[in-house]
Design a protein around this motif. Structure first.
Motif, PDB file in Angstrom:
ATOM      1  N   VAL A  50       0.884  -1.332   0.070  1.00 22.43           N
ATOM      2  CA  VAL A  50      -0.089  -0.037  -0.095  1.00 22.43           C
ATOM      3  C   VAL A  50       0.802   1.374  -0.073  1.00 22.43           C
ATOM      4  O   VAL A  50       1.804   1.285   0.839  1.00 22.43           O
ATOM      5  CB  VAL A  50      -0.803   0.159   1.329  1.00 22.43           C
ATOM      6  CG1 VAL A  50      -0.101  -0.070   2.647  1.00 22.43           C
ATOM      7  CG2 VAL A  50      -1.815   1.280   1.268  1.00 22.43           C
ATOM      8  N   PHE A  56      -7.349   6.097  -0.907  1.00 20.75           N
ATOM      9  CA  PHE A  56      -8.208   5.050  -1.143  1.00 20.75           C
ATOM     10  C   PHE A  56      -7.563   3.561  -0.717  1.00 20.75           C
ATOM     11  O   PHE A  56      -8.362   2.918  -0.019  1.00 20.75           O
ATOM     12  CB  PHE A  56      -8.728   5.099  -2.652  1.00 20.75           C
ATOM     13  CG  PHE A  56      -9.351   6.412  -3.005  1.00 20.75           C
ATOM     14  CD1 PHE A  56     -10.514   6.498  -2.663  1.00 20.75           C
ATOM     15  CD2 PHE A  56      -8.471   7.364  -3.816  1.00 20.75           C
ATOM     16  CE1 PHE A  56     -11.103   7.763  -2.984  1.00 20.75           C
ATOM     17  CE2 PHE A  56      -9.224   8.458  -4.135  1.00 20.75           C
ATOM     18  CZ  PHE A  56     -10.418   8.730  -3.679  1.00 20.75           C
ATOM     19  N   SER A  57      -6.355   3.567  -1.034  1.00 18.96           N
ATOM     20  CA  SER A  57      -5.785   2.197  -0.797  1.00 18.96           C
ATOM     21  C   SER A  57      -5.497   2.031   0.652  1.00 18.96           C
ATOM     22  O   SER A  57      -5.631   1.031   1.332  1.00 18.96           O
ATOM     23  CB  SER A  57      -4.458   2.028  -1.341  1.00 18.96           C
ATOM     24  OG  SER A  57      -3.516   2.824  -1.258  1.00 18.96           O
ATOM     25  N   HIS A  59      -7.310   3.627   3.026  1.00 20.87           N
ATOM     26  CA  HIS A  59      -8.591   3.321   3.723  1.00 20.87           C
ATOM     27  C   HIS A  59      -8.903   1.925   3.815  1.00 20.87           C
ATOM     28  O   HIS A  59      -9.211   1.468   4.653  1.00 20.87           O
ATOM     29  CB  HIS A  59      -9.597   4.046   3.065  1.00 20.87           C
ATOM     30  CG  HIS A  59     -11.012   3.782   3.514  1.00 20.87           C
ATOM     31  ND1 HIS A  59     -11.863   2.843   3.126  1.00 20.87           N
ATOM     32  CD2 HIS A  59     -11.549   4.208   4.508  1.00 20.87           C
ATOM     33  CE1 HIS A  59     -12.726   2.728   3.661  1.00 20.87           C
ATOM     34  NE2 HIS A  59     -12.903   3.615   4.645  1.00 20.87           N
ATOM     35  N   ASP A  60      -8.592   1.050   2.745  1.00 21.72           N
ATOM     36  CA  ASP A  60      -8.983  -0.200   2.583  1.00 21.72           C
ATOM     37  C   ASP A  60      -7.986  -1.117   3.559  1.00 21.72           C
ATOM     38  O   ASP A  60      -8.534  -2.031   3.939  1.00 21.72           O
ATOM     39  CB  ASP A  60      -8.516  -0.693   1.016  1.00 21.72           C
ATOM     40  CG  ASP A  60      -9.760  -0.344   0.307  1.00 21.72           C
ATOM     41  OD1 ASP A  60     -10.915   0.303   0.537  1.00 21.72           O
ATOM     42  OD2 ASP A  60      -9.743  -0.196  -1.303  1.00 21.72           O
ATOM     43  N   ALA A  61      -6.666  -0.625   3.395  1.00 23.07           N
ATOM     44  CA  ALA A  61      -5.869  -1.356   4.501  1.00 23.07           C
ATOM     45  C   ALA A  61      -6.073  -1.070   5.994  1.00 23.07           C
ATOM     46  O   ALA A  61      -6.024  -2.227   6.547  1.00 23.07           O
ATOM     47  CB  ALA A  61      -4.444  -0.767   4.037  1.00 23.07           C
ATOM     48  N   GLU A  63      -9.219  -0.666   6.896  1.00 20.18           N
ATOM     49  CA  GLU A  63     -10.460  -1.343   7.222  1.00 20.18           C
ATOM     50  C   GLU A  63      -9.978  -2.919   7.305  1.00 20.18           C
ATOM     51  O   GLU A  63     -10.933  -3.515   8.060  1.00 20.18           O
ATOM     52  CB  GLU A  63     -11.343  -1.162   6.053  1.00 20.18           C
ATOM     53  CG  GLU A  63     -12.801  -1.525   6.227  1.00 20.18           C
ATOM     54  CD  GLU A  63     -13.632  -1.269   5.111  1.00 20.18           C
ATOM     55  OE1 GLU A  63     -14.802  -0.542   5.450  1.00 20.18           O
ATOM     56  OE2 GLU A  63     -13.273  -1.486   4.173  1.00 20.18           O
ATOM     57  N   PHE A  64      -9.185  -3.342   6.812  1.00 20.41           N
ATOM     58  CA  PHE A  64      -8.787  -4.933   6.919  1.00 20.41           C
ATOM     59  C   PHE A  64      -8.111  -5.039   8.115  1.00 20.41           C
ATOM     60  O   PHE A  64      -8.497  -5.986   8.938  1.00 20.41           O
ATOM     61  CB  PHE A  64      -7.873  -5.049   5.732  1.00 20.41           C
ATOM     62  CG  PHE A  64      -7.376  -6.397   5.837  1.00 20.41           C
ATOM     63  CD1 PHE A  64      -8.035  -7.610   5.679  1.00 20.41           C
ATOM     64  CD2 PHE A  64      -6.209  -6.824   6.166  1.00 20.41           C
ATOM     65  CE1 PHE A  64      -7.735  -9.013   5.787  1.00 20.41           C
ATOM     66  CE2 PHE A  64      -5.392  -8.094   6.120  1.00 20.41           C
ATOM     67  CZ  PHE A  64      -6.355  -9.284   6.053  1.00 20.41           C
ATOM     68  N   ASN A 103      -6.811   7.928   9.183  1.00 16.50           N
ATOM     69  CA  ASN A 103      -7.316   6.784   9.156  1.00 16.50           C
ATOM     70  C   ASN A 103      -7.479   5.969  10.554  1.00 16.50           C
ATOM     71  O   ASN A 103      -8.124   5.339  11.054  1.00 16.50           O
ATOM     72  CB  ASN A 103      -6.802   5.668   8.087  1.00 16.50           C
ATOM     73  CG  ASN A 103      -7.451   6.001   6.709  1.00 16.50           C
ATOM     74  OD1 ASN A 103      -8.124   5.318   6.208  1.00 16.50           O
ATOM     75  ND2 ASN A 103      -6.592   6.857   6.048  1.00 16.50           N
TER      76      ASN A 103
END
Length: 233
Positions: A50, A56-57, A59-61, A63-64, A103
């Motif tokens: 990442v 965007f990437s 945020h996904d990281a 969230e995971f 984040n």
């Protein structure tokens, strides 16, 4: 604890990941490039590719992972490169830090930020944590701006300033010492500064100090560096 580490392919990042694993933490290592580590056999190790300056990437990281702790040691760290590419330096060192903080806030993560002695002007030396910053390089200015952003974080945070980290790399990019050794072995010329007196810091010692901060959830600003003043030559 679940610990999200940025810059895990870097020299300092690799030592921090190693020490966190030794202490039994669940480590989510991250870098813009693919995993260069030798930690894949450890059941507590995960790698996420990442770019922390990509909202965007990132945020996904987050969230995971949903991290308990973020250790931010990723940066554009070569002063000359930062001076020549100021926009890239700002994106990596300031904007990227702000994105991480935004984040981390969602999960109330303990945020540990790796900073530098370059936030000072170098006139005094042997700085205390309370000394007033006065950077003279663009790199130092970006690291100070990142510190200021961390200090605005609404949850627990720590800032660790260090100096000229050395040691044998686990993997990836050479350290200053190993790079010089290769140049000497190959009879290649190499330019170094001759106007600095600094306190070199062993990478393993720095990693142990940072992980102690993580384990104790110790907040505030810490200057972690070696004791001896050594001329660059």
């Amino acid at each position: 604890m679940k610990v999200f580490v940025t810059g895990s392919n870097g020299f300092v990042g690799s030592y921090i990941v190693n020490q966190l694993l030794q202490d039994g933490h669940e480590v989510f290592a991250s870098s813009r490039t693919g995993d260069s580590s030798s930690f894949n056999s450890n059941k507590n190790y995960r790698f996420i590719q990442v770019d922390f300056s990509d909202p965007f990437s990132l945020h996904d990281a987050f969230e995971f992972v949903q991290p308990d702790v973020v250790v931010h040691c990723g940066a554009m760290s070569k002063p000359d490169e930062c001076e020549l590419n100021q926009s890239d330096a700002f994106d990596a060192n300031v904007f990227g830090t702000v994105q991480l903080l935004l984040n981390a806030e969602t999960y109330k993560s303990f945020f540990v930020h790796l900073s530098s002695d370059f936030i000072f002007n170098g006139e005094k030396g042997m700085h205390l944590e309370e000394d007033k910053p006065d950077p003279i390089s663009y790199y130092g200015k970006t690291k100070l701006q990142a510190e200021e952003a961390v200090m605005e974080y609404q949850h627990d945070w720590a800032i660790v300033r260090t100096v000229f980290v050395y040691g044998k790399p686990f993997y990836g990019r050479d350290s200053f010492i190993t790079m010089i050794a290769k140049k000497l072995k190959n009879n290649e010329p190499f330019k170094v500064v001759n106007d600095q007196i600094r306190t070199p810091t062993h990478a393993e010692d720095l990693a142990k100090g940072i992980v102690a901060i993580v384990n104790k959830r110790a907040t505030g600003v810490y200057n972690l560096a070696g004791k001896r003043c050594i001329n660059a030559l």
